[in-house]
Design an enzyme around this catalytic site. Structure first.
Site, PDB file in Angstrom:
ATOM      1  CE  LYS A  87     -84.218 -50.816  19.041  1.00  0.00           C
ATOM      2  NZ  LYS A  87     -84.890 -52.441  18.384  1.00  0.00           N
ATOM      3  CE  LYS A 132     -91.952 -52.808  14.947  1.00  0.00           C
ATOM      4  NZ  LYS A 132     -91.950 -52.799  16.476  1.00  0.00           N
ATOM      5  CE  LYS A 176     -88.122 -51.780  23.523  1.00  0.00           C
ATOM      6  NZ  LYS A 176     -88.518 -52.879  22.999  1.00  0.00           N
TER       7      LYS A 176
HETATM    8  N1  AQP Z   1     -82.394 -50.980  13.990  1.00  0.00           N
HETATM    9  C1  AQP Z   1     -82.450 -52.170  13.599  1.00  0.00           C
HETATM   10  N2  AQP Z   1     -81.871 -52.467  13.136  1.00  0.00           N
HETATM   11  C2  AQP Z   1     -81.894 -53.611  12.249  1.00  0.00           C
HETATM   12  N3  AQP Z   1     -82.733 -54.504  12.225  1.00  0.00           N
HETATM   13  C3  AQP Z   1     -83.778 -53.603  13.291  1.00  0.00           C
HETATM   14  N4  AQP Z   1     -84.950 -54.929  14.229  1.00  0.00           N
HETATM   15  C4  AQP Z   1     -85.113 -53.245  14.808  1.00  0.00           C
HETATM   16  N5  AQP Z   1     -84.857 -52.510  14.916  1.00  0.00           N
HETATM   17  C5  AQP Z   1     -83.662 -52.820  13.517  1.00  0.00           C
HETATM   18  C6  AQP Z   1     -85.154 -56.384  13.912  1.00  0.00           C
HETATM   19  O1  AQP Z   1     -86.720 -55.500  14.185  1.00  0.00           O
HETATM   20  C7  AQP Z   1     -87.072 -57.025  13.810  1.00  0.00           C
HETATM   21  C8  AQP Z   1     -88.846 -56.590  14.704  1.00  0.00           C
HETATM   22  O2  AQP Z   1     -88.311 -56.153  15.815  1.00  0.00           O
HETATM   23  P1  AQP Z   1     -89.485 -55.675  17.226  1.00  0.00           P
HETATM   24  O3  AQP Z   1     -90.709 -54.876  16.704  1.00  0.00           O
HETATM   25  O4  AQP Z   1     -89.992 -56.652  18.105  1.00  0.00           O
HETATM   26  O5  AQP Z   1     -88.954 -55.009  18.167  1.00  0.00           O
HETATM   27  P2  AQP Z   1     -87.786 -53.687  18.277  1.00  0.00           P
HETATM   28  O6  AQP Z   1     -86.452 -54.769  17.832  1.00  0.00           O
HETATM   29  O7  AQP Z   1     -87.326 -53.817  19.635  1.00  0.00           O
HETATM   30  O8  AQP Z   1     -87.691 -52.699  17.244  1.00  0.00           O
HETATM   31  P3  AQP Z   1     -88.538 -51.297  17.544  1.00  0.00           P
HETATM   32  O9  AQP Z   1     -88.800 -50.938  16.681  1.00  0.00           O
HETATM   33  O10 AQP Z   1     -87.193 -50.696  18.738  1.00  0.00           O
HETATM   34  O11 AQP Z   1     -89.652 -51.086  18.318  1.00  0.00           O
HETATM   35  P4  AQP Z   1     -89.803 -50.821  19.781  1.00  0.00           P
HETATM   36  O12 AQP Z   1     -89.147 -48.866  19.473  1.00  0.00           O
HETATM   37  O13 AQP Z   1     -90.878 -51.221  20.103  1.00  0.00           O
HETATM   38  O14 AQP Z   1     -88.784 -51.189  20.773  1.00  0.00           O
HETATM   39  C9  AQP Z   1     -86.204 -57.622  14.979  1.00  0.00           C
HETATM   40  O15 AQP Z   1     -85.872 -58.191  14.468  1.00  0.00           O
HETATM   41  C10 AQP Z   1     -85.268 -56.876  15.418  1.00  0.00           C
HETATM   42  O16 AQP Z   1     -83.407 -57.242  15.649  1.00  0.00           O
END
Ligand code: AQP
Length: 345
Positions: free
Chosen positions: A208, A211, A123
């Site tokens: 992955k 969001k 990040k």
């Molecule tokens: N691609 C994924 N596959 C499986 N699990 C996922 N999680 C996120 N992406 C995947 C799980 O969702 C939960 C919440 O995630 P988060 O909001 O804390 O942030 P993140 O993991 O960083 O998710 P994003 O969607 O990638 O958000 P941004 O883009 O803001 O960083 C966690 O349990 C995570 O494992």
């Protein structure tokens, strides 16, 4: 840490959270939310599901839209099946004990442990000197989220494995340094389950689903309607080969493996089951079948989300109630922790 006490005897509790940094997507659902819903069915475990807005400000954010982003995430939790009567749903910032606990744990965690965290490296990018200090200590706040409820289980996607290991290291170190032979905190168990534990981008099977990906076509949002879901699946990147007959043959075919994994997770099968049905067929046949399964599964969630999000006052009432429940558990834990480390009063 050989002299670390591991005799934790407290109640079983579940904690997890998501950042309000964009619309929740299929990865968030299959990796985490789906398991949250399952876990709340066992009444012997209290479940705490927060929207982690304090984590969301570790990256540049818009203060004007953050409150609605919290409401949107909470509505998505409920639309996906989390029951606010059974589980506490709340905003992290509404429970001050998280921040108090984070400070204490910042003084337990070691710099070297945090320097190994790959999410910070991803990040922060190349210019890590300009990253916020909050982004660096993000995993410690996450440990505080968990340990302030003495949570014994945390359902998350695979990307959170390293942070959960750090949480266990922090708990073990605290127990060793301050526990006087007792395990004050549990060594929390990560629940990382099933073919949905790591859902990849529809545009690139090696990164992955996220969001914050600039391309909306990279993900299926929980609020996408049937047409949108079908369109995104049709456009999903694939390779020219037909689907293989065995899981081993998916090796090296990241996009194919991802789509088969999504089908498996949504239909409650294994990848092997899916290949037994579709092995030998091309994506021209598989993608419409996947779109059907996805629409059938997600349509009730997106309909319910739209209904819930139209009544902000009701979401706010539910978040207020959830925060009260959470504070009632978290505040005594942080008060006890403050005493344990020797704070005045
Ligand atoms: N691609 C994924 N596959 C499986 N699990 C996922 N999680 C996120 N992406 C995947 C799980 O969702 C939960 C919440 O995630 P988060 O909001 O804390 O942030 P993140 O993991 O960083 O998710 P994003 O969607 O990638 O958000 P941004 O883009 O803001 O960083 C966690 O349990 C995570 O494992």
């Amino acid at each position: 840490m050989s002299d670390t006490p591991t005799n934790y005897k407290g109640p079983q509790r579940v904690l997890s959270g998501m950042q309000p940094t964009g619309r929740l997507h299929l990865g968030n659902y299959l990796g985490a939310l789906k398991n949250w819903v399952e876990l709340q069915k066992d009444a012997s475990r209290e479940c705490f599901y927060c929207v982690v807005d304090m984590h969301a400000i570790t990256m540049p954010h818009d203060p004007a839209t953050l409150p609605d982003a919290v409401r949107s995430a909470a509505a998505a939790y409920i639309a996906a099946g989390v029951d606010p009567e059974k589980s506490a749903i709340f905003a992290q910032s509404a429970v001050p004990a998280h921040a108090e606990m984070a400070w204490i744990l910042n003084c337990v965690a070691r710099l070297g442990w945090l320097e190994r965290m790959t999410q910070f490296k991803d990040k922060a990018g190349k210019d890590k000197e300009r990253a916020s200090v909050g982004l660096f200590t993000y995993p410690v706040l996450q440990a505080a989220d968990i340990l302030v409820y003495k949570a014994t289980q945390v359902p998350v996607g695979e990307d959170q494995k390293q942070h959960l290991e750090l949480c266990r290291d922090i708990a073990a170190r605290f127990n060793r340094d301050f526990g006087k032979g007792e395990a004050v905190f549990p060594l929390t168990e990560p629940l990382i389950q099933g073919p949905g534990a790591r859902i990849m981008s529809l545009r690139d099977g090696t990164s992955k689903m996220s969001k914050s990906d600039v391309s909306d076509n990279s993900r299926i949002n929980l609020e996408d309607d049937a047409d949108m879901i079908a369109r995104k699946i049709k456009k999903a990147k694939t390779d020219p080969e037909p689907l293989p007959a065995t899981v081993e043959e998916l090796e090296g075919r990241a996009e194919a493996s991802n789509l088969v994994g999504i089908y498996a997770a949504l239909s409650g099968q294994t990848k092997a089951d899916v290949l037994a049905e579709f092995g030998g067929q091309g994506f021209g046949a598989f993608k419409p079948a996947l779109a059907d399964v996805a629409v059938q599964y997600l349509a009730p969630i997106s309909d319910e989300y739209r209904r819930l999000i139209s009544d902000k006052a009701e979401i706010d009432r539910m978040l207020t109630k959830g925060a009260e429940r959470a504070r009632a558990v978290a505040q005594p834990v942080v008060d006890e922790t403050k005493k344990t480390v020797g704070f005045w009063g």
